[in-house]
Enzyme design. Structure first.
Site, short mmCIF file in Angstrom:
data_model
loop_
_atom_site.label_atom_id
_atom_site.label_comp_id
_atom_site.label_asym_id
_atom_site.label_seq_id
_atom_site.Cartn_x
_atom_site.Cartn_y
_atom_site.Cartn_z
N THR A 43 0.85 -1.18 0.00
CA THR A 43 0.00 0.00 0.00
C THR A 43 0.89 1.23 0.00
OG1 THR A 43 -0.07 0.26 2.42
CG2 THR A 43 -1.68 -1.24 1.44
N ILE A 107 2.62 -1.24 5.09
CA ILE A 107 1.95 0.01 5.41
C ILE A 107 3.02 1.08 5.58
CG2 ILE A 107 1.92 -0.45 7.91
CD1 ILE A 107 -0.77 1.05 8.02
N ILE A 138 6.87 -2.40 7.43
CA ILE A 138 6.71 -0.95 7.53
C ILE A 138 7.48 -0.30 6.39
CG2 ILE A 138 7.06 1.09 8.96
CD1 ILE A 138 5.05 -0.87 10.14
N LYS A 139 6.79 0.52 5.60
CA LYS A 139 7.44 1.21 4.49
C LYS A 139 8.04 2.52 4.98
CE LYS A 139 5.69 1.04 0.27
NZ LYS A 139 4.73 1.14 -0.87
N ILE A 140 9.33 2.67 4.74
CA ILE A 140 10.07 3.87 5.11
C ILE A 140 10.78 4.39 3.87
CG2 ILE A 140 11.95 4.80 6.53
CD1 ILE A 140 11.35 2.64 8.60
#
Length: 363
Positions: A43, A107, A138-140
């Site tokens: 996402t 996310i 976790i998207k960073i």
């Protein structure tokens, strides 16, 4: 067996680049997983902005959040977290069957924090705890300020999808951030075998920017190079991946640590003159992920064209493509600078539009 299964046999996992409450509630996500051999979901702020701005599937939760006096920021993440939890649960069997490699759902941290290391790591921790699923990522973003947050998150045992990568030079920094993170994780006593990471390399946006410049130059030599930069860039990144995670570099990772797989993002073609599957068939290879919009997945299923590993051994040709681009006047450093800036700006704009819409609805 489908073309997506053929792609998996080559070594490329297909993740769906979309998620919404409607997909989950209607059973569509489960159908796509089963019928189209999808093994993960990603996402981003633009995806959630589109999902939450249409339909009625969020109305009940939104009404509860409104009664509780929730702010727009909190409401958006509350709804996002619920969708991601449900998707994680749906893909839990894939996660277990693949030993944690696939069955992942990503996310993203608030894109407005891309230049703030402290805010980024704080929200990465918060989202990891709120979603509370082992198969979460976790998207960073791979900005200068957020790369230390990548290392910090990994050191705490958080699986990370490093996003918005546009250059091999930036990717090299991402690889080092990953390696340092898992080294710290091991030193902290975390189980490094449970930590997974992907490095999301954006492909079609590279061609969009470079093609625009080639058309402005207008020579036959320049025009002949349209549609070649994105694939060449990704292939150079893959060559770096093979060097950094090959047998000679095994001692740079703690025992039991996983390789950080390259992920090809933005793989829907922007130019209708190009084959709909070109960022799939030309970027197939071992230890990779391709996250596709469903339209691209359907094109792969319809057109096929998977013809084995198209990544290994392509470095020399990719370098020749880059040399040709520079010879006709393309400043690749400037291209990357523009793409990095616009990449963050586009997600910030989408997020802000969603917050504005949510503020109005909560009022």
């Amino acid at each position: 067996m489908t073309a997506i299964d053929d792609l998996y046999e080559v070594g490329t996992s297909t993740w769906l680049d979309d998620l919404s409450r409607e997909r989950i509630a209607t059973g569509n996500l489960g159908e796509v997983k089963k019928d189209k051999s999808i093994v993960g979901v990603t996402t981003n702020p633009a995806i959630f902005a589109a999902a939450m701005s249409s339909g009625t599937h969020y109305d009940d939760q939104l009404a509860e959040l409104k009664l509780a006096g929730t702010t727009a920021d909190t409401a958006v993440y509350a709804m996002s977290v619920k969708d991601v939890q449900d998707a994680c649960d749906l893909f839990r069997d894939t996660y277990e069957e693949t030993g944690g490699k696939d069955g992942r759902v990503s996310i993203e941290v608030d894109p407005r924090f891309a230049a703030d290391e402290a805010q980024t790591i704080a929200q990465a921790r918060e989202l990891w705890q709120l979603v509370d699923r082992e198969n979460l990522m976790i998207k960073i973003p791979a900005t200068d300020e957020s790369l230390p947050a990548v290392t910090a998150a990994l050191a705490e045992g958080i699986s990370v999808n490093v996003t918005l990568i546009f250059s091999v030079e930036r990717y090299a920094q991402v690889v080092e951030a990953y390696k340092e993170g898992v080294r710290q994780a091991a030193a902290n006593g975390n189980d490094v075998a449970a930590i997974h990471s992907v490095a999301s390399f954006f492909v079609s946006r590279m061609d969009t920017e470079v093609d625009k410049r080639l058309e402005a130059i207008g020579t036959d030599e320049a025009l002949a190079l349209r549609g070649k930069a994105g694939i060449a860039n990704a292939r150079l990144a893959y060559a770096l991946f093979q060097r950094e995670f090959g047998p000679l570099d095994v001692d740079t990772l703690p025992a039991g640590a996983n390789v950080q797989r390259p992920l090809w993002a933005s793989t829907g073609v922007k130019n209708p003159a190009y084959p709909a599957t070109m960022y799939v068939t030309e970027l197939a290879g071992p230890d990779t992920v391709n996250t596709m919009p469903e339209k691209t997945i359907d094109a792969v299923l319809r057109d096929g064209g998977i013809h084995g590993d198209t990544l290994t051994g392509t470095e020399t040709a990719a370098r020749e493509t880059f040399a040709a681009l520079e010879a006709v006047g393309i400043d690749m450093d400037d291209v990357v600078a523009v793409l990095e800036r616009e990449g963050v700006e586009k997600f910030v704009d989408a997020w802000q539009e969603l917050l504005d819409s949510m503020t109005a609805r909560l009022a």
